[in-house]
Enzyme design. Sequence first.
Site, mmCIF file in Angstrom:
data_model
loop_
_atom_site.group_PDB
_atom_site.id
_atom_site.type_symbol
_atom_site.label_atom_id
_atom_site.label_comp_id
_atom_site.label_asym_id
_atom_site.label_seq_id
_atom_site.Cartn_x
_atom_site.Cartn_y
_atom_site.Cartn_z
ATOM 1 N N GLU A 1 -29.470 -1.321 -20.709
ATOM 2 C CA GLU A 1 -29.349 -0.975 -22.126
ATOM 3 C C GLU A 1 -30.089 -1.986 -23.004
ATOM 4 O O GLU A 1 -30.663 -1.624 -24.029
ATOM 5 C CB GLU A 1 -27.868 -0.919 -22.519
ATOM 6 C CG GLU A 1 -27.167 0.291 -21.928
ATOM 7 C CD GLU A 1 -25.655 0.206 -21.969
ATOM 8 O OE1 GLU A 1 -25.078 -0.478 -21.092
ATOM 9 O OE2 GLU A 1 -25.048 0.794 -22.859
ATOM 10 N N ARG B 1 -27.146 -3.869 -30.955
ATOM 11 C CA ARG B 1 -26.425 -2.701 -30.451
ATOM 12 C C ARG B 1 -25.334 -2.357 -31.457
ATOM 13 O O ARG B 1 -24.494 -3.196 -31.789
ATOM 14 C CB ARG B 1 -25.789 -3.038 -29.114
ATOM 15 C CG ARG B 1 -25.025 -1.878 -28.587
ATOM 16 C CD ARG B 1 -24.247 -2.223 -27.367
ATOM 17 N NE ARG B 1 -23.706 -0.981 -26.837
ATOM 18 C CZ ARG B 1 -22.958 -0.920 -25.771
ATOM 19 N NH1 ARG B 1 -22.680 -1.997 -25.096
ATOM 20 N NH2 ARG B 1 -22.488 0.237 -25.369
ATOM 21 N N ASN C 1 -25.748 -8.085 -28.665
ATOM 22 C CA ASN C 1 -24.628 -7.160 -28.490
ATOM 23 C C ASN C 1 -23.372 -7.924 -28.880
ATOM 24 O O ASN C 1 -22.889 -8.771 -28.133
ATOM 25 C CB ASN C 1 -24.577 -6.711 -27.025
ATOM 26 C CG ASN C 1 -23.494 -5.665 -26.776
ATOM 27 O OD1 ASN C 1 -22.657 -5.406 -27.640
ATOM 28 N ND2 ASN C 1 -23.515 -5.083 -25.602
ATOM 29 N N ARG D 1 -8.772 3.951 -19.854
ATOM 30 C CA ARG D 1 -8.646 5.030 -20.837
ATOM 31 C C ARG D 1 -8.200 6.318 -20.162
ATOM 32 O O ARG D 1 -8.632 6.622 -19.050
ATOM 33 C CB ARG D 1 -9.981 5.274 -21.556
ATOM 34 C CG ARG D 1 -10.405 4.137 -22.442
ATOM 35 C CD ARG D 1 -11.574 4.567 -23.319
ATOM 36 N NE ARG D 1 -12.153 3.430 -24.005
ATOM 37 C CZ ARG D 1 -13.409 3.037 -23.865
ATOM 38 N NH1 ARG D 1 -14.234 3.695 -23.062
ATOM 39 N NH2 ARG D 1 -13.850 1.996 -24.523
ATOM 40 N N HIS E 1 -22.540 5.668 -25.167
ATOM 41 C CA HIS E 1 -23.392 5.289 -24.021
ATOM 42 C C HIS E 1 -24.786 5.907 -24.104
ATOM 43 O O HIS E 1 -25.486 6.010 -23.098
ATOM 44 C CB HIS E 1 -22.803 5.752 -22.664
ATOM 45 C CG HIS E 1 -21.585 5.020 -22.221
ATOM 46 N ND1 HIS E 1 -20.563 5.650 -21.521
ATOM 47 C CD2 HIS E 1 -21.198 3.737 -22.352
ATOM 48 C CE1 HIS E 1 -19.617 4.780 -21.254
ATOM 49 N NE2 HIS E 1 -19.970 3.604 -21.742
#
Length: 399
Positions: A383, A91, A7, A241, A180
Amino acid sequence: MIVLVINSGSSSLKYQLFDMGNETMLAKGLIERIGMPGSLLTHRPSGQEPLVIRQAIADHMAAIALAVKALTEPNHGVIASMQAIEAIGHRVAHGGDRFTDAALIDKQVMAAIVSLFPVAPLHNPPAVMGIEACQQMLPAVPQIAVFDTAFHQSIPEAAYMYALPWALHEKYNLRRYGFHGTSHRFVARRLAALMQKPLEALKIITCHLGNGSSLCAVDRGQSIDTTMGFTPLEGLMMGTRVGDIDPAAVLFIMEHEGYTSEQVRDFLNKRCGVLGVSGLSSDFRDLEREAQQGNARCRLALDMFAYRVKKYIGAYTAAMNGLDALVFTAGIGENSAMMRAKICADLTYLGIAVDEEKNIRDGEGDISAVDSRCRVFVIPTNEELMIAQDTFRIARENA
Ligand code: ADP
């Protein structure tokens, strides 16, 4: 099969090594401050003491070389040589509308990932740096891209379109993509296993609540809507955010604060959310502590966050015409009993009731009250394991 999962961020790189024979993680590591002063690697072999190496790490190539060195090192290593690595999974944040599944990386796939740089300027370029470094270091090993967007490619047109002129949609592929996806897919599958029901028989809402947060409506195994959109900025309010906001408010801010588009993008991504409202922190642990001590703005930030999650739960129950299970995952979803209780309060109309005692828990499990029509679960996301599983599957198919 031994699978390495990468990642890759702009200045950091995470890796995990799996033995897919029994799906065990052999080691994981984090390389920080790539190309900056003070760069370091923290390597954690499973069940052993961590190894920290502080040295100059100029670029992603040097980072991968160091990761391989740690993985094969005599004392802290877990494999004899880098030849043991049989496939590498990367990823990749954005797969646009081209990738509905993970893909073996060849010239065309690489070109497609690069062509998405304009829509994923922060995330796709570092992923490509990680892929290129691995290709140089381990040229004979198959490399697989696993996209955050792929799971959401099943979202129907009516849900992914913005109400913009058609020409603009065609010109820029301007539409909702969602992110996601790897996490939503992982916890949805795990939930079906825990409930001992086929995924195809379940209507699920998965709540990935972390630094970045999104909900996904998983209707019989398929994502049919998710809260993030063209970018990860849409939807829930997050750590920093802004989430859903009237676009006219953004124009107002630009005009009155004199922000350029670059500045306003940075502002909406990094200075809003619970950090903006609380004026204190994006970390929910800080907000919970301060709210308990009477800080009204911290309490408001938490209330706003919970309210927005609750609203989307209602919306997605309507979108699926029912709900069998709700899943909480990621940093906040897995760890904050308070936030889970707040979100699920007064949802008995939808058949959702959380058991107060079961809710105070660590790790995976069912937290629903006995009489809850809809099951409520906490499921830690993984993940990296999902990426390793996809990598294993695609590598085998292409062997
Ligand atoms: P990401 O992977 O997106 O960086 P994580 O999934 O690790 O994020 O989630 C980070 C968030 O989880 C932070 O806001 C952090 O405050 C929150 N978090 C972690 N542990 C707890 C806890 N015990 N209580 C409340 N929030 C928590």
